[in-house]
Structure formats: C-alpha cells, structure tokens
Design an enzyme around this catalytic site. Structure first.
Site, PDB file in Angstrom:
ATOM      1  N   LYS A 135      91.625  60.892 111.597  1.00 51.82           N
ATOM      2  CA  LYS A 135      90.496  61.667 111.085  1.00 51.82           C
ATOM      3  C   LYS A 135      89.678  60.780 110.148  1.00 51.82           C
ATOM      4  O   LYS A 135      89.963  60.675 108.958  1.00 51.82           O
ATOM      5  CB  LYS A 135      90.948  62.920 110.330  1.00 51.82           C
ATOM      6  CG  LYS A 135      89.767  63.844 109.984  1.00 51.82           C
ATOM      7  CD  LYS A 135      90.006  64.668 108.738  1.00 51.82           C
ATOM      8  CE  LYS A 135      89.855  63.890 107.463  1.00 51.82           C
ATOM      9  NZ  LYS A 135      88.447  63.426 107.209  1.00 51.82           N
TER      10      LYS A 135
ATOM     11  N   GLU B  51      90.288  56.738  87.143  1.00 54.18           N
ATOM     12  CA  GLU B  51      89.697  55.884  88.166  1.00 54.18           C
ATOM     13  C   GLU B  51      88.232  56.261  88.368  1.00 54.18           C
ATOM     14  O   GLU B  51      87.923  57.376  88.789  1.00 54.18           O
ATOM     15  CB  GLU B  51      90.469  56.019  89.477  1.00 54.18           C
ATOM     16  CG  GLU B  51      90.037  55.029  90.527  1.00 54.18           C
ATOM     17  CD  GLU B  51      90.893  55.093  91.777  1.00 54.18           C
ATOM     18  OE1 GLU B  51      91.171  54.035  92.356  1.00 54.18           O
ATOM     19  OE2 GLU B  51      91.276  56.214  92.188  1.00 54.18           O
TER      20      GLU B  51
ATOM     21  N   GLY C 261      93.673  57.617  99.869  1.00 55.37           N
ATOM     22  CA  GLY C 261      92.603  58.316  99.178  1.00 55.37           C
ATOM     23  C   GLY C 261      92.972  58.595  97.749  1.00 55.37           C
ATOM     24  O   GLY C 261      93.787  57.880  97.139  1.00 55.37           O
ATOM     25  N   SER C 262      92.401  59.631  97.195  1.00 53.07           N
ATOM     26  CA  SER C 262      92.591  59.923  95.770  1.00 53.07           C
ATOM     27  C   SER C 262      93.980  60.476  95.495  1.00 53.07           C
ATOM     28  O   SER C 262      94.624  61.080  96.367  1.00 53.07           O
ATOM     29  CB  SER C 262      91.541  60.931  95.306  1.00 53.07           C
ATOM     30  OG  SER C 262      91.832  62.226  95.825  1.00 53.07           O
TER      31      SER C 262
ATOM     32  N   ALA D  84      94.082  64.358  95.968  1.00 52.23           N
ATOM     33  CA  ALA D  84      94.275  64.770  97.358  1.00 52.23           C
ATOM     34  C   ALA D  84      95.686  64.443  97.825  1.00 52.23           C
ATOM     35  O   ALA D  84      96.292  65.223  98.565  1.00 52.23           O
ATOM     36  CB  ALA D  84      93.242  64.087  98.250  1.00 52.23           C
ATOM     37  N   GLY D  85      96.212  63.309  97.388  1.00 53.76           N
ATOM     38  CA  GLY D  85      97.556  62.922  97.778  1.00 53.76           C
ATOM     39  C   GLY D  85      98.610  63.914  97.315  1.00 53.76           C
ATOM     40  O   GLY D  85      99.585  64.194  98.038  1.00 53.76           O
TER      41      GLY D  85
END
Length: 484
Positions: free
Chosen positions: A178, A386, A230-231, A234-235
């Site tokens: 994706k 970050e 990713g971030s 989200a992880g």
C-alpha cells in the site's frame, strides 16, 4: 508524457478500481497536479489480499526452491538497474526530493538492497541439521509466513518498499503493497518490473490508498504479517491490532538522533558530514541527526560552523542538480515544520540561521527555511519530538558522559553519530548510546547489516540476514529412525 494511471496492479495484471475515487499527485515545488491515479478502497484491498492469499495457498511461489526464487529476483534486479534514472525522476516529481538525493538514495540504494538480499539469500540457512540433545539431530527450517502487508512511507518510497518486498519474496511470501497517497507513481514502475521479471500472478499486488484503507489492510484476516515504516504514533496503533490478532509485525518508526561532536573533531570535516546526515532529503528522514551535541568549551565554534554550513546550502527546485534542500512533501508538512520553528523560539531557543517564512527567492512551493537553533535544552520539545524537516538543535554538554546521557535522553533510539579524531574513543561512545545504528565520523546503512531501532523507534530489523529472517517462520523437525 502523462503520468496518469487508471488501474491497480492485482493478480498479475491491471485491475479496474472498485470506486471512482482518485488521488491527485501534487508537485511540492510548483503546487501543480502532475498526475491522477485511483484511490484504493476497502474493496480493492480485499481483492488484492484475496489474490495474494490464493497465490500463497495454491500457487507455485512458496513451493519453489530458494534457488528458483533467487533466479526470478535476479532477473528483477537486472531490470531495475536499467530504470534507476527513471525511478529517481519519478520520486523527485512526486515528493520533491532533491534530484541529487534521489540519484543517490531513492533508486540506486534500493537496487543495492536487491543485490545484497540476493547474496544473503544464497547463503541463508533455509534448512539446517543440528546435533540434538534428546536424539541424533534436529532439522531446522525457515519457511514463509504467508501474506505480507507492506506499508511504506512517502519520504523514501522505493527504499522502504524494496526493503520489505524483496526479502518477503525471497522467503516465499506473497505481498500486498500500500504506497502512501503522496507517492503512488513509483509503485507502478515497480509493478511493471516485477511482472516482466516473471514473478507469478498474485505474488505482488499494489494498491495506493490513504490511512483508513491502510487500517483495513492491517486488520485484514487474510494478512499474516505487517511490515510498516512510518511514524511512531501509527506504529503503536498497528502493533495493537497485530497484537490482538497475534499477527507478525515489524515496525521501522521515528527518530531524534544525536550527533556528538567531540572537542578533537576536525570541525570542517564534521560540518561537511553533517550537511548530509543532518539534512538529507530536506530533513525528511527518520535517521537525520537533528540534535547536534557540542561541549560547552567548544559550543560557540560548533554553532558558528554549523550556521555557516546551513546558510550556504542551496534551497530550491528539487529538479536542479545544485539543490541541497528541497520542499516539504505537502502543505500540511510545511505548516507542521513552521509551527515547530515558532515553538522553538517560544521555548527560549535562539535562531542563528533560518526561522519562519519562505526561503529567499521563492514565492511558491512547500518550502521552509533551513533553521539552526542554539541555546537548546534537551527537555525542549524541539529536542524531543521528531520534526521531519530541516531544523537542527545545538545542545551543550559538560563532558563525554554528559553527552552520552543527553543522547540517550530520548524516547527514540534509531541512529546516531560521533565525530572525533580518535576512532577508539568514537567506538566507545558508539557502544554506550542506545541506538540501533551508529556511525563514527559518518553515517550510512550497510545492507549486509541489520537496520532498526531501540525503544520507540521500532520492532524488528531490516537488511542483513536478520532482515530476511523477519519474513520467515522457524520450524523444528525431529527425525527418527524408521520403524522396524
């Protein structure tokens, strides 16, 4: 030539989307639409997972020998090598990476990964016999996991896609990719190369979509493993879903890496190194060394040298080979970085270069001014969070022990560097900093070695034999003598 597309890559061919929804790919430099592609829906993901499931449960790919799969991926590597310039140009167009960076890391580095994984796969212990404790021997096999959901980010889309797809395929898995909605174009070229190389139908499926559809893919009961970059936020959500379902997961997440400048470091050479490791991809890199640690005795000299270096970097059109810092990927990212620059000043840090506003000479595009903050305390948000843009914080330390303490005072543990004339002293610092990858007077990734983070920077490893092993299940077989 138009970059528009009207289909997804599913089950070995181009499949019409289930809905009329589209994604507009917008140039971060011109703010103009450069392509329109379909936007994936849950139904499209369902079709892709179903194809991958059939290919795994019934198809030839998992049943091939490792040598047979290696042969196909070797053909893919040869085709990929012929498309490096085209791939680099696509990524510069869709996400605004400076072409100098794209032609270094956005396509050649993924190809180097492919070649490295081929070598690793040839030597990998797919099946081994070990002396047993309770019997004469044990057979240990590495077998594929099943259907892998690969979810790359927008900042280095091919680099992170290849780091998942290639080891997954070599291990015998099937994959649903994706791509991020900001960077769908390079995925189409990847699909064409995989099909031309002879990867069987359904083994790789590619559907670009947004966050909500990504969540549908992660939770899909037909998926056996999720590989995400990713971030950290989200992880955490992905890890929670995978934990509930006992689904395999690997996560490469955020960073807030520290570059420790020791007093004996060659300052000119250090600044030349930091212009890349701190500001690569316009600061949009998880491994960027955005905390610069300098001793109080040498603090002013480091600040002045860094300010001069950053002020001299060329900012502008990413298609210009002279550009070192390009735009942010999207307007929301530009706004995010601007907010952090304002926040740093509110927290009491001092801007020595940059600050809010558009860079000189630019009146359009999602640019920010490369910024250096001095007088930064490591507890400030600009030192802890970050930012993902060209914003650096120079933090003072008392001695080497204090520098190590500050470097470790972070939720993250992805990367780091130390700059010194004494290589052994540098290695000593490297051993003490809690980070998954570390450099002495440089920072790089060697694809023969594992890459990943400590703490909130992730779970699992990419690259090296460890990265290939992430896509295998381990089976033990206890052979016995035949019955008499």
């Amino acid at each position: 030539m138009s970059l528009d597309r009207d289909a997804f890559f599913i089950d070995g061919g181009w499949a019409a989307p289930a809905t009329s929804a589209t994604l507009q790919v917008v140039s971060p430099h011109s703010e103009q639409v450069v392509a329109t592609v379909p936007e994936g829906s849950p139904a499209d993901v369902d079709a892709a997972v179903a194809a991958a499931r059939r290919a795994f449960d019934e198809g030839p790919w998992p049943r091939m020998s490792p040598e047979e799969r290696i042969e196909v991926i070797q053909a893919f590597s040869g085709l990929y090598a012929g498309k490096l310039a085209e791939m680099a140009d696509l990524i510069t167009t869709e996400m605004g990476a400076p072409t100098s960076f794209s032609n270094l890391a956005q396509s050649p580095a993924p190809w180097m990964q492919i070649e490295a994984f081929l070598g690793i796969a040839r030597a990998f212990p797919w099946e081994e016999r070990r002396p047993g404790v309770l019997g004469p021997e044990v057979v240990v096999r590495r077998e594929p996991i099943g259907v892998v959901a690969a979810i790359p980010p927008w900042n280095v889309p091919q680099f992170t896609t290849v780091s998942k797809v290639v080891p997954a395929l070599l291990a015998g898995n099937t994959v649903v990719v994706k791509p991020a909605p900001e960077t769908p174009l390079d995925g189409y070229l990847l699909a064409e190369l995989l099909a031309e190389a002879g990867v069987p139908a359904g083994v790789v499926n590619i559907v670009a979509a947004g966050r909500e559809v990504g969540e549908h893919l992660v939770a899909h009961p037909g998926v056996d493993k999720v590989a995400f970059t990713g971030s950290t936020a989200a992880g955490r959500k992905i890890a929670a879903v995978c934990g509930e379902q006992l689904k395999r997961v690997s996560l490469e997440l955020g960073g807030k890496s520290a570059a420790i400048v020791l007093d004996d470091a060659d300052l000119a050479a250090t600044m030349e190194g930091l212009r890349f490791v701190a500001l690569m991809n316009s600061g949009q890199a998880c491994v960027a060394q955005t905390r610069i640690l300098a001793s109080r005795a040498n603090y002013d000299a480091v600040v002045d040298a860094l300010a001069e270096t950053v002020a001299g970097m060329a900012v502008g059109d990413p298609a210009d080979p002279a550009t070192e810092v390009g735009p942010m990927v999207a307007q929301r990212q530009q706004e995010r970085v601007e907010k952090y620059i304002a926040l740093g000043q509110e927290e009491g840090a001092r801007v020595v270069v940059g600050g809010n506003g558009m860079p000189d000479g630019l009146d359009r595009g999602w640019y920010v001014r490369p910024t250096v903050f001095a007088d930064v305390d490591n507890r400030m948000r600009i030192a802890q969070e970050e930012i993902f843009g060209p914003v650096l914080s120079v933090i003072p330390y008392d001695d080497v022990d204090d520098a190590v303490r500050i470097a470790n005072d972070s939720d993250y543990g992805l990367a780091g560097t130390v700059w010194t004339a004494d290589a052994e002293a540098g290695l000593d610092v490297a051993r003490r900093v809690r980070a998954g990858t570390y450099g002495v007077n440089t920072y790089t990734m060697d694809f023969a070695a594992p890459f990943g983070g400590f703490k909130a920077s992730g779970i699992g490893r990419e690259f090296g034999p460890e990265g290939l092993g992430e896509y295998t299940e381990v089976k033990s077989i206890y052979p016995t003598a035949p019955a008499m």
